[in-house]
Design a protein around this motif. Structure first.
Motif, PDB file in Angstrom:
ATOM      1  N   ASP A  31       0.850  -1.184   0.000  1.00 37.95           N
ATOM      2  CA  ASP A  31       0.000   0.000   0.000  1.00 37.95           C
ATOM      3  C   ASP A  31       0.888   1.238   0.000  1.00 37.95           C
ATOM      4  O   ASP A  31       1.897   1.259   0.704  1.00 37.95           O
ATOM      5  N   PRO A  32       0.489   2.281  -0.746  1.00 36.71           N
ATOM      6  CA  PRO A  32       1.277   3.519  -0.635  1.00 36.71           C
ATOM      7  C   PRO A  32       1.164   4.117   0.769  1.00 36.71           C
ATOM      8  O   PRO A  32       0.202   3.835   1.486  1.00 36.71           O
ATOM      9  N   LYS A  33       2.151   4.909   1.155  1.00 33.15           N
ATOM     10  CA  LYS A  33       2.113   5.501   2.498  1.00 33.15           C
ATOM     11  C   LYS A  33       2.107   7.029   2.394  1.00 33.15           C
ATOM     12  O   LYS A  33       2.761   7.606   1.522  1.00 33.15           O
ATOM     13  N   GLY A  34       1.376   7.657   3.314  1.00 33.49           N
ATOM     14  CA  GLY A  34       1.175   9.109   3.242  1.00 33.49           C
ATOM     15  C   GLY A  34       2.136   9.856   4.149  1.00 33.49           C
ATOM     16  O   GLY A  34       2.156   9.639   5.358  1.00 33.49           O
ATOM     17  N   VAL A  35       2.910  10.757   3.554  1.00 32.31           N
ATOM     18  CA  VAL A  35       3.883  11.565   4.304  1.00 32.31           C
ATOM     19  C   VAL A  35       3.229  12.911   4.630  1.00 32.31           C
ATOM     20  O   VAL A  35       2.835  13.641   3.716  1.00 32.31           O
ATOM     21  N   GLN A  36       3.110  13.236   5.912  1.00 33.19           N
ATOM     22  CA  GLN A  36       2.432  14.483   6.320  1.00 33.19           C
ATOM     23  C   GLN A  36       3.466  15.600   6.486  1.00 33.19           C
ATOM     24  O   GLN A  36       4.349  15.506   7.336  1.00 33.19           O
ATOM     25  N   ILE A  37       3.321  16.641   5.688  1.00 34.70           N
ATOM     26  CA  ILE A  37       4.256  17.770   5.750  1.00 34.70           C
ATOM     27  C   ILE A  37       3.541  18.997   6.315  1.00 34.70           C
ATOM     28  O   ILE A  37       2.527  19.450   5.777  1.00 34.70           O
ATOM     29  N   GLY A  38       4.099  19.510   7.394  1.00 28.23           N
ATOM     30  CA  GLY A  38       3.463  20.638   8.096  1.00 28.23           C
ATOM     31  C   GLY A  38       3.783  21.982   7.464  1.00 28.23           C
ATOM     32  O   GLY A  38       4.732  22.112   6.677  1.00 28.23           O
ATOM     33  N   ARG A  39       3.002  22.985   7.869  1.00 24.28           N
ATOM     34  CA  ARG A  39       3.170  24.325   7.308  1.00 24.28           C
ATOM     35  C   ARG A  39       4.556  24.886   7.609  1.00 24.28           C
ATOM     36  O   ARG A  39       5.166  25.571   6.795  1.00 24.28           O
ATOM     37  N   GLU A  40       5.092  24.577   8.799  1.00 19.83           N
ATOM     38  CA  GLU A  40       6.411  25.096   9.169  1.00 19.83           C
ATOM     39  C   GLU A  40       7.494  24.564   8.227  1.00 19.83           C
ATOM     40  O   GLU A  40       8.450  25.264   7.898  1.00 19.83           O
ATOM     41  N   SER A  41       7.312  23.329   7.764  1.00 23.49           N
ATOM     42  CA  SER A  41       8.307  22.720   6.874  1.00 23.49           C
ATOM     43  C   SER A  41       8.275  23.388   5.506  1.00 23.49           C
ATOM     44  O   SER A  41       9.315  23.625   4.881  1.00 23.49           O
ATOM     45  N   VAL A  42       7.064  23.683   5.030  1.00 23.01           N
ATOM     46  CA  VAL A  42       6.919  24.331   3.726  1.00 23.01           C
ATOM     47  C   VAL A  42       7.490  25.751   3.782  1.00 23.01           C
ATOM     48  O   VAL A  42       8.166  26.199   2.847  1.00 23.01           O
ATOM     49  N   ALA A  43       7.249  26.445   4.903  1.00 14.21           N
ATOM     50  CA  ALA A  43       7.780  27.810   5.041  1.00 14.21           C
ATOM     51  C   ALA A  43       9.309  27.773   5.001  1.00 14.21           C
ATOM     52  O   ALA A  43       9.952  28.633   4.376  1.00 14.21           O
ATOM     53  N   LEU A  44       9.906  26.754   5.618  1.00 14.56           N
ATOM     54  CA  LEU A  44      11.374  26.635   5.605  1.00 14.56           C
ATOM     55  C   LEU A  44      11.890  26.342   4.196  1.00 14.56           C
ATOM     56  O   LEU A  44      12.932  26.849   3.786  1.00 14.56           O
ATOM     57  N   LEU A  45      11.147  25.518   3.463  1.00 14.49           N
ATOM     58  CA  LEU A  45      11.551  25.218   2.078  1.00 14.49           C
ATOM     59  C   LEU A  45      11.584  26.517   1.267  1.00 14.49           C
ATOM     60  O   LEU A  45      12.564  26.802   0.552  1.00 14.49           O
ATOM     61  N   ALA A  46      10.510  27.295   1.394  1.00 10.14           N
ATOM     62  CA  ALA A  46      10.409  28.538   0.619  1.00 10.14           C
ATOM     63  C   ALA A  46      11.511  29.523   1.015  1.00 10.14           C
ATOM     64  O   ALA A  46      12.118  30.176   0.162  1.00 10.14           O
ATOM     65  N   GLU A  47      11.801  29.593   2.318  1.00 10.58           N
ATOM     66  CA  GLU A  47      12.849  30.500   2.802  1.00 10.58           C
ATOM     67  C   GLU A  47      14.206  30.120   2.217  1.00 10.58           C
ATOM     68  O   GLU A  47      14.982  30.961   1.786  1.00 10.58           O
ATOM     69  N   TRP A  48      14.464  28.825   2.208  1.00  7.92           N
ATOM     70  CA  TRP A  48      15.736  28.315   1.669  1.00  7.92           C
ATOM     71  C   TRP A  48      15.852  28.657   0.180  1.00  7.92           C
ATOM     72  O   TRP A  48      16.869  29.175  -0.275  1.00  7.92           O
ATOM     73  N   MET A  49      14.781  28.394  -0.560  1.00  9.92           N
ATOM     74  CA  MET A  49      14.815  28.660  -2.002  1.00  9.92           C
ATOM     75  C   MET A  49      15.047  30.141  -2.270  1.00  9.92           C
ATOM     76  O   MET A  49      15.847  30.512  -3.129  1.00  9.92           O
ATOM     77  N   ARG A  50      14.333  30.983  -1.522  1.00 12.04           N
ATOM     78  CA  ARG A  50      14.447  32.430  -1.738  1.00 12.04           C
ATOM     79  C   ARG A  50      15.805  32.963  -1.321  1.00 12.04           C
ATOM     80  O   ARG A  50      16.398  33.799  -1.986  1.00 12.04           O
ATOM     81  N   GLY A  51      16.304  32.426  -0.217  1.00 16.08           N
ATOM     82  CA  GLY A  51      17.542  32.978   0.341  1.00 16.08           C
ATOM     83  C   GLY A  51      18.803  32.440  -0.312  1.00 16.08           C
ATOM     84  O   GLY A  51      19.817  33.138  -0.360  1.00 16.08           O
ATOM     85  N   CYS A  52      18.781  31.222  -0.796  1.00 22.13           N
ATOM     86  CA  CYS A  52      20.041  30.584  -1.199  1.00 22.13           C
ATOM     87  C   CYS A  52      20.148  30.182  -2.675  1.00 22.13           C
ATOM     88  O   CYS A  52      21.247  29.943  -3.160  1.00 22.13           O
TER      89      CYS A  52
END
Ligand code: AMP
Length: 497
Positions: free
Chosen positions: A140-161
């Motif tokens: 069965d496929p498994k569901g990975v739960q990604i929180g809002r804080e993680s997405v905000a960090l991804l965006a910060e990294w992309m924008r900053g670096c």
């Protein structure tokens, strides 16, 4: 205009509202339209009875409405479960069931369909932005739960670096059910850029597709290395045709040195970033810029260094990751969470990747393969046991197993399936081929093969369906009673052509 991903709100509303935001396979949306449509979508979701933290499946392929629905979910606090049409119906329904989704939004029809009967309850985890389903070893496929804080960090990294420039124009091609695509989604939202969604049919069009990319003025190419490799054959894949392309952003699988060199030669002024990380840690965790000196110094491309606010280390050969970008856990899988998740010394969420790692004294990291049966095929993550389980379910089969064939550089090229006949089931008369030394019988070309492929395709996405199926008397087992894939590979190599 852009979206503040910490608060999940549109901001800077009067800045370039008429600039394009999404170039979908079907239509283009300006930032103002994206803003209005996403708010309207969130209002419709509320009318449909969806309340905060209730997961919503979004089904489709590269429609502008798919993007709108993801943003609508952000605004309404609904975790979205992206499902590309690449998923067969059976798998789509299974994912909806596991997620206990409150509704399925069909992007092509712009319609809300009922979710799981009795489903629609809020997730125990709050403020989950998305639940990404990936191949699971139990079948069965498994569901990975990604929180809002993680997405905000991804965006910060992309924008900053990443050096994306002002209003970057992202080339999106990976299905939204593959977390690589979240680079373009959140990269666009965080920067006020443009996301160019490229449907499979458009990509298959070669020259015309490259013309449309030139017209859109793409500046950032996001894909797996395999996908970029396939494009080298096209004349349109060149700086002459894509003059604004400034950055290749890779993730999802190893970047072969040979490919990096070819890209450096073809696009001498474009930058190349190799990033690494599992879905469980929000798209990517490490990064490195690839230049000629680096390629000359290493026979294998390194995965670089940990991104800000994260730690990566090697424990007993295994790469481990800690930080707030690590998932909140697999959905309803306490068994897996207990083995894969832990807390690091400073109390942050941490994840055991299953990747074999090496870290040099200066901190430079390398990924040297897997400790388990997870593979990457054209960038798609596949647990071989999930394919085994689908083979097990074939009619007249007692047990199934698959192996992966690789190029000399280790890249996976295709899957081969093996099945053991159920007791009392006769050899398939329409099958062709001759028995090899191990008593294996090839099923090629005959009707039986076509049927088996079709049946597997009802359960598995096409990239997980083996290209060949072989019937054998007994699947070889290793001493610890697991399928002996090495022995199967040796059988296969010894089979008469
Ligand atoms: P996925 O969850 O689909 O993104 O797959 C994650 C896995 O892909 C990782 O655990 C690695 O095994 C592999 N992977 C991802 N990026 C890289 C990379 N840059 N180099 C080597 N392996 C990678």
């Amino acid at each position: 205009m852009h979206v503040d991903l910490s608060s999940a709100c549109f901001t800077d509303l009067t800045h370039r509202p008429d600039a394009p935001a999404v170039i979908g396979a079907d239509r283009t949306l300006t930032w103002q339209q994206l803003h209005d449509d996403a708010h309207a979508w969130a209002a419709r979701a509320r009318v449909a009875g969806l309340t905060a933290d209730v997961p919503v499946a979004i089904y489709g392929h590269k429609e502008a409405a798919f993007f709108v629905a993801m943003v609508g979910c952000l605004l309404a606090g609904l975790p979205f479960v992206p499902i590309d049409t690449l998923y067969p119906r059976e798998r789509m329904l299974r994912v909806v069931e596991i997620a206990r989704a409150g509704a399925v939004y069909d992007a092509a029809a712009d319609d809300f369909l009922p979710g799981t009967p009795g489903g629609g309850t809020p997730l125990a985890e709050k403020n989950v932005t998305y639940v990404m389903f990936t191949s699971g070893s139990t079948g069965d496929p498994k569901g990975v739960q990604i929180g809002r804080e993680s997405v905000a960090l991804l965006a910060e990294w992309m924008r900053g670096c990443f050096g994306l420039g002002d209003a970057p124009v992202f080339m999106n091609q990976a299905p939204f059910s593959f977390d690589l695509s979240m680079y373009e989604v959140f990269g666009t939202l965080a920067t006020g850029g443009v996301c160019v969604l490229n449907a499979r049919e458009r990509i298959a069009n070669g020259a015309a597709w490259f013309e449309s990319l030139a017209e859109a003025g793409i500046t950032v190419w996001v894909s797996t290395p395999s996908f970029a490799h396939q494009q080298l054959l096209h004349a349109g894949f060149s700086p002459e045709h894509l003059p604004s392309l400034k950055l290749f952003l890779f993730c999802g699988e190893p970047l072969p040195v040979a490919l990096a060199k070819k890209l450096r030669a073809r696009f001498p002024s474009a930058r190349i970033l190799n990033t690494y990380g599992p879905t469980e840690a929000t798209v990517a965790t490490t990064w490195i810029e690839i230049d000629d000196a680096l390629l000359a110094a290493h026979p294998q491309v390194p995965i670089g260094y940990a991104k800000p606010d994260s730690t990566v280390w090697v424990a007993g050969e295994e790469l481990c990751i800690a930080g707030d970008h690590v998932m909140r856990g697999y959905l309803n899988r306490p068994d897996l969470n207990a083995t894969k998740l832990f807390t690091d010394e400073s109390g942050r969420r941490a994840f055991r990747t299953g990747d074999v790692g090496e870290q040099r004294e200066d901190g430079l990291l390398f990924c040297r393969g897997r400790r388990d049966d997870q593979i990457k095929l054209n960038g798609y993550r596949i647990e071989l046991s999930e394919v085994d389980a689908a083979l097990d379910h074939l009619n007249g089969v007692r047990a199934g197993a698959c192996i992966v064939l690789r190029r000399p550089d280790g890249t996976a090229v295709r899957l081969i399936g093996f099945v053991e006949r159920a007791r009392g089931v006769k050899e398939c008369e329409s099958s062709m081929g001759s028995k090899g030394s191990a008593g294996a019988l090839h099923i090629q070309g005959a009707d039986a093969f076509g049927q088996w492929k079709r049946v597997l395709g009802e359960r598995l996405p096409v990239y997980m369906v083996p290209t060949e199926l072989i019937v054998c008397e007994n699947l070889p087992m290793s001493a610890n009673h697991k399928i002996d894939r090495k022995a199967l590979a040796a059988w296969y190599a010894a089979m008469p052509a």
